[in-house]
Design a protein around this motif. Sequence first.
Motif, short mmCIF file in Angstrom:
data_model
loop_
_atom_site.label_atom_id
_atom_site.label_comp_id
_atom_site.label_asym_id
_atom_site.label_seq_id
_atom_site.Cartn_x
_atom_site.Cartn_y
_atom_site.Cartn_z
N ASN A 100 -12.82 76.40 31.94
CA ASN A 100 -13.75 75.34 32.29
C ASN A 100 -14.91 75.86 33.13
N SER A 101 -16.05 75.20 32.98
CA SER A 101 -17.25 75.62 33.70
C SER A 101 -17.09 75.42 35.20
N LYS A 102 -17.87 76.14 35.97
CA LYS A 102 -17.85 75.99 37.41
C LYS A 102 -18.23 74.57 37.82
N LYS A 103 -19.14 73.98 37.04
CA LYS A 103 -19.57 72.61 37.35
C LYS A 103 -18.42 71.62 37.16
N ALA A 104 -17.69 71.76 36.05
CA ALA A 104 -16.56 70.87 35.80
C ALA A 104 -15.44 71.08 36.82
N ILE A 105 -15.17 72.35 37.14
CA ILE A 105 -14.13 72.66 38.12
C ILE A 105 -14.48 72.07 39.48
N LYS A 106 -15.75 72.17 39.86
CA LYS A 106 -16.18 71.62 41.14
C LYS A 106 -16.02 70.11 41.18
N GLN A 107 -16.43 69.44 40.09
CA GLN A 107 -16.33 67.99 40.07
C GLN A 107 -14.86 67.53 40.04
N LEU A 108 -14.00 68.30 39.41
CA LEU A 108 -12.56 68.01 39.44
C LEU A 108 -11.96 68.26 40.82
N GLY A 109 -12.60 69.12 41.59
CA GLY A 109 -12.00 69.55 42.84
C GLY A 109 -10.78 70.41 42.57
N ALA A 110 -10.80 71.13 41.45
CA ALA A 110 -9.63 71.88 41.00
C ALA A 110 -9.54 73.24 41.65
N THR A 111 -8.32 73.66 41.93
CA THR A 111 -8.01 75.04 42.28
C THR A 111 -6.78 75.42 41.46
N LYS A 112 -6.56 76.69 41.34
CA LYS A 112 -5.39 77.14 40.60
C LYS A 112 -4.11 76.59 41.22
N GLU A 113 -4.07 76.55 42.55
CA GLU A 113 -2.87 76.06 43.23
C GLU A 113 -2.64 74.58 42.97
N TYR A 114 -3.72 73.80 42.92
CA TYR A 114 -3.57 72.37 42.63
C TYR A 114 -3.03 72.16 41.22
N VAL A 115 -3.54 72.93 40.28
CA VAL A 115 -3.08 72.80 38.89
C VAL A 115 -1.60 73.17 38.79
N LYS A 116 -1.22 74.25 39.43
CA LYS A 116 0.18 74.66 39.43
C LYS A 116 1.07 73.60 40.07
N GLU A 117 0.59 73.00 41.16
CA GLU A 117 1.39 71.99 41.85
C GLU A 117 1.57 70.76 40.96
N MET A 118 0.53 70.36 40.25
CA MET A 118 0.67 69.23 39.33
C MET A 118 1.69 69.54 38.25
N LEU A 119 1.63 70.73 37.67
CA LEU A 119 2.58 71.12 36.64
C LEU A 119 4.00 71.16 37.20
N ARG A 120 4.14 71.68 38.40
CA ARG A 120 5.47 71.79 39.02
C ARG A 120 6.07 70.40 39.25
N LEU A 121 5.28 69.50 39.84
CA LEU A 121 5.77 68.16 40.13
C LEU A 121 6.05 67.38 38.85
N SER A 122 5.20 67.55 37.84
CA SER A 122 5.40 66.87 36.57
C SER A 122 6.69 67.34 35.91
N THR A 123 6.98 68.63 36.03
CA THR A 123 8.19 69.18 35.43
C THR A 123 9.43 68.66 36.15
N ILE A 124 9.36 68.59 37.48
CA ILE A 124 10.47 68.02 38.25
C ILE A 124 10.73 66.59 37.81
N GLN A 125 9.67 65.83 37.71
CA GLN A 125 9.81 64.44 37.31
C GLN A 125 10.43 64.33 35.92
N SER A 126 9.97 65.17 35.00
CA SER A 126 10.50 65.16 33.64
C SER A 126 12.00 65.46 33.64
#
Length: 394
Positions: free
Chosen positions: A130-156
Amino acid sequence: MKARRLLPLLMAAVLGVSVLTGCGNSIDAKSVGATLDGTEITMGFMNFMAKYQQAIYDGQFSSMFGDQDIWSQDLFGEGTDTETSVKKSVSENIENFYVLEKHMADYKVEITDEELAKMDEAAETFMNDNSKKAIKQLGATKEYVKEMLRLSTIQSKMRSAMDAEVDTNVTDEEAAQKKISYVQVGCKSKTDENGETVDYTDEEKANIKKEVEAFQAAAADDFKTAAENAGYTASEATFGDKDESYTLDDAVIEAAKKLKEGEISEVISTDDNYYVVRMESLFDEEATENKKKSIVTDRKNDHYTEVLDGYKENVKYELNEDEWAKVKFDELFSIKAAQTEEDAAGADTGEAADGEEESSGAEDAADGADAEEDSETGEAADGADAEEAAKGEE
């Protein structure tokens, strides 16, 4: 409120940003967004979850509403704007994620090193694609993405374990469905030559009823053909004697219940319509099997809700309202679809009707992190499950 689903379906997507107001992302990522039993959840992560959910909706809404500002409208009929509704759901889902994490041991749920490695790989790919502009607007970091995946997997995994506790045996008697054909003819109002809606006169209603009665008299041999000859549409419906609600008027169902197979009702009058019903089958096998599946799904949803609500009674979740109010959906995300239909089908989230895991753009990274069901549990999405995780360009 029926909550919106938070899924990693965009892990294989490239996002673009279409500026509405140009406010940008002014969130203090290190500030406290919420606490759960005193444990702090950062605004950075919560903002990412909100913007990620926004991106999912933007992907679908753009095809439905074009460039309209849907976030200021009450699309869900909840008495508030869509931004407020979705943000409320995001906050509730974040609470659910961390509450379930606290109780992983209850169901012997674990996240393996291999799963964590795949999440890391998926997060890296998402950040690079993803572009830097899209990443900035998402407020995304690699750690945030990993945390979302981790929590989603736990929930599943928690959901799957809870589903396994549910009795899936449903008897024919409990699920039995009848099948009817019916004709519905409006008798309340019409559109006049000026395009205005006007009520039928008593005389007009009487004439309409005579026409329906003539159809009823001719329908004994071939219901569908008689309907076509009369200019009506013959529809089908199924129902069970033990169903708690019906799609048709109660008067229609009550009349249908009195019919034997092959029998036709007299004309049924309601405030708005006249009906004629034919009993096609006193036991429709296909509809009964579908009803059994629906009953099992309801049982699983109810059990999941009961367990989760029980957990939540014993925790204290506090949302930082002042910081949360700073999250705005004032820039739209776009998703460029470039996959074949076959590929897209594998990336589509769909709905896990029985709590089973489905594929998504991040399934390899999160081992089925998107196996949430459409329910009243806080994991549902009205319309958030039709987006494609697709490659494209900003």
